[in-house]
Design a protein around this motif. Structure first.
Motif, PDB file in Angstrom:
ATOM      1  N   ALA A   1       0.837  -1.210   0.000  1.00 27.30           N
ATOM      2  CA  ALA A   1       0.000   0.000   0.000  1.00 27.30           C
ATOM      3  C   ALA A   1       0.869   1.257   0.000  1.00 27.30           C
ATOM      4  O   ALA A   1       0.584   2.226  -0.719  1.00 27.30           O
ATOM      5  N   ALA A   2       1.943   1.243   0.791  1.00 28.41           N
ATOM      6  CA  ALA A   2       2.833   2.408   0.852  1.00 28.41           C
ATOM      7  C   ALA A   2       3.530   2.640  -0.482  1.00 28.41           C
ATOM      8  O   ALA A   2       3.669   3.786  -0.936  1.00 28.41           O
ATOM      9  N   LEU A   3       3.958   1.569  -1.136  1.00 30.54           N
ATOM     10  CA  LEU A   3       4.636   1.703  -2.421  1.00 30.54           C
ATOM     11  C   LEU A   3       3.680   2.206  -3.508  1.00 30.54           C
ATOM     12  O   LEU A   3       4.055   3.046  -4.337  1.00 30.54           O
ATOM     13  N   ILE A   4       2.441   1.716  -3.493  1.00 35.87           N
ATOM     14  CA  ILE A   4       1.451   2.188  -4.467  1.00 35.87           C
ATOM     15  C   ILE A   4       1.117   3.647  -4.212  1.00 35.87           C
ATOM     16  O   ILE A   4       1.019   4.455  -5.151  1.00 35.87           O
ATOM     17  N   LEU A   5       0.959   4.010  -2.935  1.00 38.37           N
ATOM     18  CA  LEU A   5       0.659   5.399  -2.592  1.00 38.37           C
ATOM     19  C   LEU A   5       1.784   6.324  -3.025  1.00 38.37           C
ATOM     20  O   LEU A   5       1.542   7.401  -3.590  1.00 38.37           O
ATOM     21  N   PHE A   6       3.021   5.914  -2.775  1.00 38.88           N
ATOM     22  CA  PHE A   6       4.166   6.726  -3.195  1.00 38.88           C
ATOM     23  C   PHE A   6       4.156   6.922  -4.700  1.00 38.88           C
ATOM     24  O   PHE A   6       4.402   8.013  -5.199  1.00 38.88           O
ATOM     25  N   ARG A   7       3.864   5.837  -5.437  1.00 39.76           N
ATOM     26  CA  ARG A   7       3.847   5.913  -6.908  1.00 39.76           C
ATOM     27  C   ARG A   7       2.769   6.880  -7.393  1.00 39.76           C
ATOM     28  O   ARG A   7       2.999   7.671  -8.305  1.00 39.76           O
ATOM     29  N   LEU A   8       1.583   6.827  -6.776  1.00 45.30           N
ATOM     30  CA  LEU A   8       0.496   7.717  -7.189  1.00 45.30           C
ATOM     31  C   LEU A   8       0.814   9.166  -6.865  1.00 45.30           C
ATOM     32  O   LEU A   8       0.580  10.062  -7.698  1.00 45.30           O
ATOM     33  N   VAL A   9       1.348   9.417  -5.675  1.00 46.49           N
ATOM     34  CA  VAL A   9       1.698  10.788  -5.289  1.00 46.49           C
ATOM     35  C   VAL A   9       2.809  11.330  -6.175  1.00 46.49           C
ATOM     36  O   VAL A   9       2.771  12.484  -6.624  1.00 46.49           O
ATOM     37  N   ASP A  10       3.810  10.490  -6.451  1.00 41.41           N
ATOM     38  CA  ASP A  10       4.932  10.928  -7.290  1.00 41.41           C
ATOM     39  C   ASP A  10       4.458  11.225  -8.710  1.00 41.41           C
ATOM     40  O   ASP A  10       4.884  12.216  -9.320  1.00 41.41           O
TER      41      ASP A  10
END
Length: 199
Positions: free
Chosen positions: A184-193
């Motif tokens: 979830a953290a990696l997906i969130l980082f990807r979306l925010v980036d």
């Protein structure tokens, strides 16, 4: 230039070691009959966990590069990704060979009836085109835009792997919860980036 190559080479050797040493460790424990009461089941679980850890590490390389700017991380990412794919293939082969004894009727039956098997199989199948297109010449032939879109499937594969692990778990959910949180953290980082770079 030589100063830059030194740390990159060391990092790639570290990646090679991280992919190879667990295989030697498992082979040693198997040979010593040190994998517990049901060694076949232990082999299936351990290959899956090693493959999943390497898959998550592959995805984590992008945020690590964004945060550090060190190009060596991205140079070694393909190597880690291929190791992850190899270990997850070993996981599938161990399940089919050591637990199902290559009985294709039972393998097909489990794929149809057991949700965690379906999630695992689909997650692995999604990694096949990523492994096949991970080489530089293929990437250049595809074009950067198409290549990046295709390789976003790694997030779907990781989510399916986390679901596979969660359903398979019967008692101690600490590892599945950790895996879900990391995915979830990696997906969130990807979306925010991605949103930040569109601005």
């Amino acid at each position: 230039m030589s100063i830059a190559k030194g740390p990159v080479l060391m990092f790639r050797l570290l990646v090679l070691t991280s992919g190879l040493l667990p295989a030697l460790w498992l082979a040693w424990r198997w040979g010593q009959d040190d994998l517990g009461v049901v060694p076949e089941e232990a082999m299936v679980h351990l290959t899956g966990r090693i493959g999943l850890a390497l898959l998550l590490a592959t995805i984590a390389f992008s945020p690590a590069f964004r945060l550090t700017g060190w190009v060596g991380i991205m140079i070694a990412r393909r190597q880690v990704g291929l190791w992850a794919f190899a270990w997850l293939c070993a996981h599938a082969l161990a399940w089919m060979g050591l637990e199902q004894y290559w009985a294709w009727e039972w393998i097909w039956h489990d794929m149809q009836d057991l949700p965690y098997v379906r999630y695992g199989v689909v997650g692995l199948v999604l990694l096949v085109p990523l492994a096949l297109t991970s080489f530089r010449r293929v990437r250049q032939a595809m074009g950067e835009r198409a290549w990046h879109w295709l390789h976003r499937l790694v997030y779907v594969s990781a989510a399916l792997a986390a679901t596979h692990l969660w359903i398979l778990t019967r008692a101690d959910y600490r590892l599945p919860m950790l895996v879900v949180a990391v995915v979830a953290a990696l997906i969130l980082f990807r979306l925010v980036d991605a949103a930040r770079h569109r601005q």
